[in-house]
Write a protein that holds these residues in place. Structure first.
Motif, PDB file in Angstrom:
ATOM      1  N   VAL A   1     -29.307  28.332  36.928  1.00 22.65           N
ATOM      2  CA  VAL A   1     -28.917  27.033  36.372  1.00 22.65           C
ATOM      3  C   VAL A   1     -29.376  26.918  34.920  1.00 22.65           C
ATOM      4  CG1 VAL A   1     -29.203  24.532  36.564  1.00 22.65           C
ATOM      5  CG2 VAL A   1     -28.923  25.909  38.637  1.00 22.65           C
ATOM      6  N   ALA A   2     -30.598  27.354  34.645  1.00 21.90           N
ATOM      7  CA  ALA A   2     -31.111  27.307  33.274  1.00 21.90           C
ATOM      8  C   ALA A   2     -30.291  28.194  32.338  1.00 21.90           C
ATOM      9  CB  ALA A   2     -32.582  27.732  33.256  1.00 21.90           C
ATOM     10  N   LEU A   3     -29.921  29.376  32.810  1.00 22.42           N
ATOM     11  CA  LEU A   3     -29.098  30.276  31.990  1.00 22.42           C
ATOM     12  C   LEU A   3     -27.725  29.670  31.714  1.00 22.42           C
ATOM     13  CD1 LEU A   3     -29.918  33.760  33.576  1.00 22.42           C
ATOM     14  CD2 LEU A   3     -30.597  32.931  31.320  1.00 22.42           C
ATOM     15  N   GLY A   4     -27.215  28.902  32.662  1.00 24.66           N
ATOM     16  CA  GLY A   4     -25.910  28.273  32.472  1.00 24.66           C
ATOM     17  C   GLY A   4     -25.893  27.277  31.329  1.00 24.66           C
ATOM     18  N   MET A   5     -27.057  26.727  31.006  1.00 27.77           N
ATOM     19  CA  MET A   5     -27.115  25.743  29.934  1.00 27.77           C
ATOM     20  C   MET A   5     -26.803  26.348  28.573  1.00 27.77           C
ATOM     21  SD  MET A   5     -30.335  23.265  30.825  1.00 27.77           S
ATOM     22  CE  MET A   5     -29.992  22.385  29.303  1.00 27.77           C
ATOM     23  N   ALA A   6     -27.156  27.614  28.352  1.00 34.83           N
ATOM     24  CA  ALA A   6     -26.957  28.226  27.026  1.00 34.83           C
ATOM     25  C   ALA A   6     -25.482  28.257  26.631  1.00 34.83           C
ATOM     26  CB  ALA A   6     -27.574  29.622  26.998  1.00 34.83           C
ATOM     27  N   PRO A   7     -24.592  28.883  27.429  1.00 31.81           N
ATOM     28  CA  PRO A   7     -23.181  28.867  27.038  1.00 31.81           C
ATOM     29  C   PRO A   7     -22.573  27.471  27.086  1.00 31.81           C
ATOM     30  CG  PRO A   7     -23.439  29.832  29.221  1.00 31.81           C
ATOM     31  CD  PRO A   7     -24.809  29.689  28.648  1.00 31.81           C
ATOM     32  N   ASP A   8     -23.041  26.633  28.017  1.00 30.07           N
ATOM     33  CA  ASP A   8     -22.486  25.291  28.131  1.00 30.07           C
ATOM     34  C   ASP A   8     -22.794  24.455  26.887  1.00 30.07           C
ATOM     35  OD1 ASP A   8     -21.086  23.269  29.411  1.00 30.07           O
ATOM     36  OD2 ASP A   8     -22.841  22.513  30.469  1.00 30.07           O
ATOM     37  N   LEU A   9     -24.053  24.438  26.468  1.00 32.16           N
ATOM     38  CA  LEU A   9     -24.415  23.672  25.282  1.00 32.16           C
ATOM     39  C   LEU A   9     -23.777  24.247  24.021  1.00 32.16           C
ATOM     40  CD1 LEU A   9     -28.192  22.937  25.998  1.00 32.16           C
ATOM     41  CD2 LEU A   9     -26.242  21.391  26.269  1.00 32.16           C
ATOM     42  N   MET A  10     -23.629  25.572  23.987  1.00 27.47           N
ATOM     43  CA  MET A  10     -22.965  26.197  22.847  1.00 27.47           C
ATOM     44  C   MET A  10     -21.505  25.732  22.755  1.00 27.47           C
ATOM     45  SD  MET A  10     -22.501  30.267  22.012  1.00 27.47           S
ATOM     46  CE  MET A  10     -24.251  30.530  22.323  1.00 27.47           C
ATOM     47  N   ALA A  11     -20.819  25.720  23.895  1.00 29.73           N
ATOM     48  CA  ALA A  11     -19.423  25.288  23.923  1.00 29.73           C
ATOM     49  C   ALA A  11     -19.295  23.820  23.521  1.00 29.73           C
ATOM     50  CB  ALA A  11     -18.851  25.499  25.317  1.00 29.73           C
ATOM     51  N   GLN A  12     -20.179  22.987  24.033  1.00 34.53           N
ATOM     52  CA  GLN A  12     -20.127  21.565  23.718  1.00 34.53           C
ATOM     53  C   GLN A  12     -20.387  21.319  22.236  1.00 34.53           C
ATOM     54  OE1 GLN A  12     -23.004  20.246  26.557  1.00 34.53           O
ATOM     55  NE2 GLN A  12     -21.593  20.456  28.289  1.00 34.53           N
ATOM     56  N   THR A  13     -21.258  22.128  21.650  1.00 31.76           N
ATOM     57  CA  THR A  13     -21.506  22.025  20.214  1.00 31.76           C
ATOM     58  C   THR A  13     -20.270  22.441  19.414  1.00 31.76           C
ATOM     59  OG1 THR A  13     -23.863  22.466  20.545  1.00 31.76           O
ATOM     60  CG2 THR A  13     -22.985  22.808  18.332  1.00 31.76           C
ATOM     61  N   LEU A  14     -19.611  23.496  19.859  1.00 32.02           N
ATOM     62  CA  LEU A  14     -18.378  23.930  19.187  1.00 32.02           C
ATOM     63  C   LEU A  14     -17.321  22.836  19.233  1.00 32.02           C
ATOM     64  CD1 LEU A  14     -18.086  27.634  20.459  1.00 32.02           C
ATOM     65  CD2 LEU A  14     -18.522  26.891  18.106  1.00 32.02           C
ATOM     66  N   TYR A  15     -17.128  22.249  20.399  1.00 36.49           N
ATOM     67  CA  TYR A  15     -16.124  21.200  20.541  1.00 36.49           C
ATOM     68  C   TYR A  15     -16.485  19.960  19.712  1.00 36.49           C
ATOM     69  CZ  TYR A  15     -13.189  23.104  24.320  1.00 36.49           C
ATOM     70  OH  TYR A  15     -12.293  23.837  25.062  1.00 36.49           O
ATOM     71  N   ALA A  16     -17.756  19.554  19.783  1.00 37.83           N
ATOM     72  CA  ALA A  16     -18.155  18.284  19.177  1.00 37.83           C
ATOM     73  C   ALA A  16     -18.309  18.348  17.671  1.00 37.83           C
ATOM     74  CB  ALA A  16     -19.460  17.802  19.810  1.00 37.83           C
ATOM     75  N   PHE A  17     -18.890  19.446  17.154  1.00 39.43           N
ATOM     76  CA  PHE A  17     -19.299  19.462  15.755  1.00 39.43           C
ATOM     77  C   PHE A  17     -18.657  20.552  14.896  1.00 39.43           C
ATOM     78  CE2 PHE A  17     -22.856  17.730  18.279  1.00 39.43           C
ATOM     79  CZ  PHE A  17     -22.873  16.436  17.756  1.00 39.43           C
ATOM     80  N   VAL A  18     -18.166  21.628  15.510  1.00 43.32           N
ATOM     81  CA  VAL A  18     -17.571  22.717  14.729  1.00 43.32           C
ATOM     82  C   VAL A  18     -16.061  22.556  14.621  1.00 43.32           C
ATOM     83  CG1 VAL A  18     -17.225  25.206  14.577  1.00 43.32           C
ATOM     84  CG2 VAL A  18     -19.435  24.293  15.347  1.00 43.32           C
ATOM     85  N   MET A  19     -15.413  22.380  15.756  1.00 39.34           N
ATOM     86  CA  MET A  19     -13.948  22.289  15.765  1.00 39.34           C
ATOM     87  C   MET A  19     -13.411  21.199  14.832  1.00 39.34           C
ATOM     88  SD  MET A  19     -11.592  22.283  19.177  1.00 39.34           S
ATOM     89  CE  MET A  19      -9.800  22.343  19.108  1.00 39.34           C
TER      90      MET A  19
END
Length: 216
Positions: free
Chosen positions: A90-108
């Protein structure tokens, strides 16, 4: 040992997830890759940027709360590999999940609308990071903890079976994203989020609530 604060924490977790789901099915939906073309989505995102970013922040909070629930659930298990690796997944799942959410919210939103190739790459990368990898690790970890609890405390089986179904639905979402079946992924998302959130509250009531809460 009675832990009523675990039950109340689970209620807060369920509320955070509920808010995130409302955001995704409401103001965030026109910006998600579920229907409109990329240009239309990007125009909506830029016109509603603050709301879009707050929506993803709510999902970041939901991700953190999921880890908190996994840690609390693991306390019901005897020390061992299942307990350790379930929380780790579950903890490992947070890394790609938070990365994706950052891409959607602030990079894209910062990429020029004319740079279609880059936007498509970010969109596809973020979708697989969160929907396939992050979500898959979350559900594998949750499934491992739930099956271990079923093995160690078989008397809880009627309370644990809905959780197993919820984790399976979540894994169905990951498979749907991998196959690029976005409409199917939408159905799996709705079913898994509703069932898992309800189950969090139910299993928390059984483990840490009931008479123990009323005595606290």
């Amino acid at each position: 040992m009675p832990k009523p604060y675990y039950f109340y924490t689970t209620l807060l977790i369920a509320l955070l997830i509920f808010i995130a789901c409302l955001m995704m099915n409401g103001p965030m939906r026109p910006g998600l890759p579920v229907g409109d073309d990329l240009a239309t989505r990007l125009a909506y995102i830029n016109a509603n940027l603050t709301l879009w970013q707050w929506g993803w922040l709510s999902w970041m909070a939901a991700a953190l709360s999921l880890l908190a629930f996994a840690v609390m659930l693991s306390t019901q298990l005897q020390p061992g590999a299942a307990r350790q690796y379930g929380v780790l997944l579950v903890a490992l799942g947070m890394a790609p999940d938070l990365m994706a959410q950052t891409l959607y919210a602030f990079v894209m939103p910062q990429v020029a609308a004319t740079d279609i190739a880059l936007l498509q790459f970010i969109d596809l990368l973020a979708m697989h990071l969160t929907g396939f990898l992050g979500n898959g690790l979350y559900n594998l970890g949750g499934m491992l903890l739930t099956l271990a609890l079923l093995k160690q405390q078989p008397a809880l089986k009627l309370w644990l079976y809905p959780g197993i179904v919820a984790w399976l639905l979540g894994l169905g979402l990951s498979v749907s994203i991998a196959l690029q079946q976005l409409k199917l992924a939408e159905y799996f998302t709705a079913a898994s989020m509703v069932l898992s959130t309800l189950w969090f509250v139910l299993i928390a009531w059984e483990l840490w609530g009931d008479q123990r809460v009323r005595r606290a």
